[in-house]
Write a protein that holds these residues in place. Sequence first.
Motif, PDB file in Angstrom:
ATOM      1  N   THR A  76      26.529  17.237   5.335  1.00 52.71           N
ATOM      2  CA  THR A  76      26.224  18.973   4.484  1.00 52.71           C
ATOM      3  C   THR A  76      25.217  20.101   4.915  1.00 52.71           C
ATOM      4  OG1 THR A  76      26.981  17.129   2.765  1.00 52.71           O
ATOM      5  CG2 THR A  76      26.127  20.444   2.524  1.00 52.71           C
TER       6      THR A  76
ATOM      7  N   TYR B 102      31.072  22.423  -2.359  1.00 55.54           N
ATOM      8  CA  TYR B 102      32.005  22.328  -1.132  1.00 55.54           C
ATOM      9  C   TYR B 102      32.310  20.646  -0.899  1.00 55.54           C
ATOM     10  CZ  TYR B 102      30.268  19.788   3.435  1.00 55.54           C
ATOM     11  OH  TYR B 102      29.821  19.803   5.043  1.00 55.54           O
TER      12      TYR B 102
ATOM     13  N   LYS C 128      34.861  22.098   1.100  1.00 54.00           N
ATOM     14  CA  LYS C 128      34.163  22.622   1.997  1.00 54.00           C
ATOM     15  C   LYS C 128      34.198  23.503   2.583  1.00 54.00           C
ATOM     16  CE  LYS C 128      33.413  17.904   3.555  1.00 54.00           C
ATOM     17  NZ  LYS C 128      34.177  17.248   2.404  1.00 54.00           N
TER      18      LYS C 128
ATOM     19  N   ALA D  53      28.282  24.913   3.284  1.00 50.73           N
ATOM     20  CA  ALA D  53      29.316  24.455   4.152  1.00 50.73           C
ATOM     21  C   ALA D  53      28.910  25.536   5.735  1.00 50.73           C
ATOM     22  CB  ALA D  53      30.287  25.375   3.895  1.00 50.73           C
TER      23      ALA D  53
END
Length: 626
Positions: free
Chosen positions: A91, A383, A387, A392
């Motif tokens: 991430t 996210y 995403k 992101a």
Amino acid sequence: MAPSHHFFWLLCLVDLCLGKIFTAPEQITSRRYDFVVFSMIRSDWSCYVVQPGPFAGCVVASRLSENPNVRVLVIEAGVSDNGTDSAVISTPILAGQGAGTVFDWNYTTTHQVGLNGRAFAYPRGFVMGGSSSLNAMIYQRGPRDDFDRLASVSGDPGWTWDNLQEFIFKNEKHVPAWNNRSDAGEYNPRVHGHGPLLSSLTATPWELDRRVMQTAADHSDEYPFNLDLNSGDGLGVGWIQTSVGNSARSSSSSAYLHPALDSRNNIDLLLHTQVTNLISSGSGSKLTGVQVSQNAHEYEFAATKEVILSAGSVGTPQILMLSGVGPKEELQKFGIKSVVDLPDVGRNLQDQAIVGLQWEAKAETLSGLLNDPAAFSAALAQYAINKTGIAAANSVVNSIAFLRLPDGSPLLKGGDPAAGPHAAHFEFAFLASPLGSKQRVELITGNSPQNTFLANDKQVGPTTGNWVSIAIVVQSPTSRGSINITSSSAFSYPTIDPAFYTTAFDIGTAIHAVKAAQEFFSKPAWDGFIGAPFSDATNLDTDAKIEAYVRKWAMSNKHPTSTARMSKNSDKSGVVGPDLLVKGIRGVRVVDASVLPFAVGGFPQAQVYIIAERAAALIKDAWCLN
């Protein structure tokens, strides 16, 4: 005891077979890798062994497997990069938060004389992709001066900036951020390539970044704007490019290894298996294989062509010394038979110290999000679903400055340690948050937040308000440290001594940089935005006070280099020649940041990728694999 070496790759020219992922050597006893069945395998196959850590080996293995006649088995000590808890390393907003987790070797430095005797964590990636899966993702190649100096030191013009363009373009490709915002005028598309590694600019510029660029525009003589710091021009103020694409970290594993595993039937992966040492021939003049261990069982794999070692600036010298390659007198202390006496193995460690200064901000920064568990959890949930959102992209640090000391500085009387006139002495990275906030990793791991402000090593600060930081880095240090083994066992960690701030140049440059940062934030562009400095950084109005602050709070920027440094083949010093082959012995090549003779003027990640791309070409040429 903690495990020691990052991971090994065994590349063998054999018939093709279906690629698989294995977690133990015995799982592949029925496959064509005959050597895993026995404690010692001698093979007539032509083989290469590669240990990729932090990450260069991913590049080398992927490029070599482009030849369908090359059979690749990847053997790694670390964990998978897409398994349990891998969100902390994939991430983007969590960049750097894998340190101290299962993805980290969890090294510690020796007590640092130049930092008031402090010792601290020294993160290195214990995961597929090595430190490219753990770092802050910044992709800055540095000045052309770095590469031209490398060519001069090594005697090989192939390492010049101009001659490396093929490999630079082969490595990286610029892509838009997740929100597809226009980044025109923030980078130069002509200096970016078509490679598998993805890079991008931030999806969320902050008011902080706008004022950084305004300061550059208002004071271009002091802080010239640099359209693209990946162009070979290493000085000025510009936008940070990070190894993020398709809303996720782009690592050497995701960009090189996984695609190779997914698309080729000549590359396999063996996890949770580590190396203990390299095997030499009876005469000791050639390295012929590797010994690995899992669950107290040892296996030996033969390599009839060469060994390619990419264990990074900590792991590479440790493996070489355990294998009898290094300072003879040092090895004798641990009963290790000397194969070749190379005094520079593990010496010349160079790292870049970092220290943070913080100010209150009178406008919104990322601090608000990091200090609000509910808001940050919501961002992570968004996210996880699609995403998108602030998680992101790398939104913490978007702008940067590479600067030099004044030409007449007394610090330069003894010579200029930078690579050339277009290489920096120090760096500012501008952060729209408290540097190193623990909030991010605590939320992702489910632990209760304790301190959302941790700007420097063990520094505790406020949990509310908006804050900005400048991270100050001495870019061209003259301090030299070392990596040393502590026993003949591969399961004993080496000592890591970066020797921070042990020269007058390094501490003097840090003092100058702190004053320059104060001056930068005093410019008119910051009126109405910058408030008071954080309490620990108040009254830094003398060199003595600044020095005390730096020595109290500085830590590693996690950029170790030079412990197996490159030099001319004719030089008695150094560890590898310009072809990256280890001096004094046949059959072993080093490909990682340890071969760099000096700390980099940009960020090591980008330079290691470039070195690895050329190394793969050198290996292909050496064994006619093109």
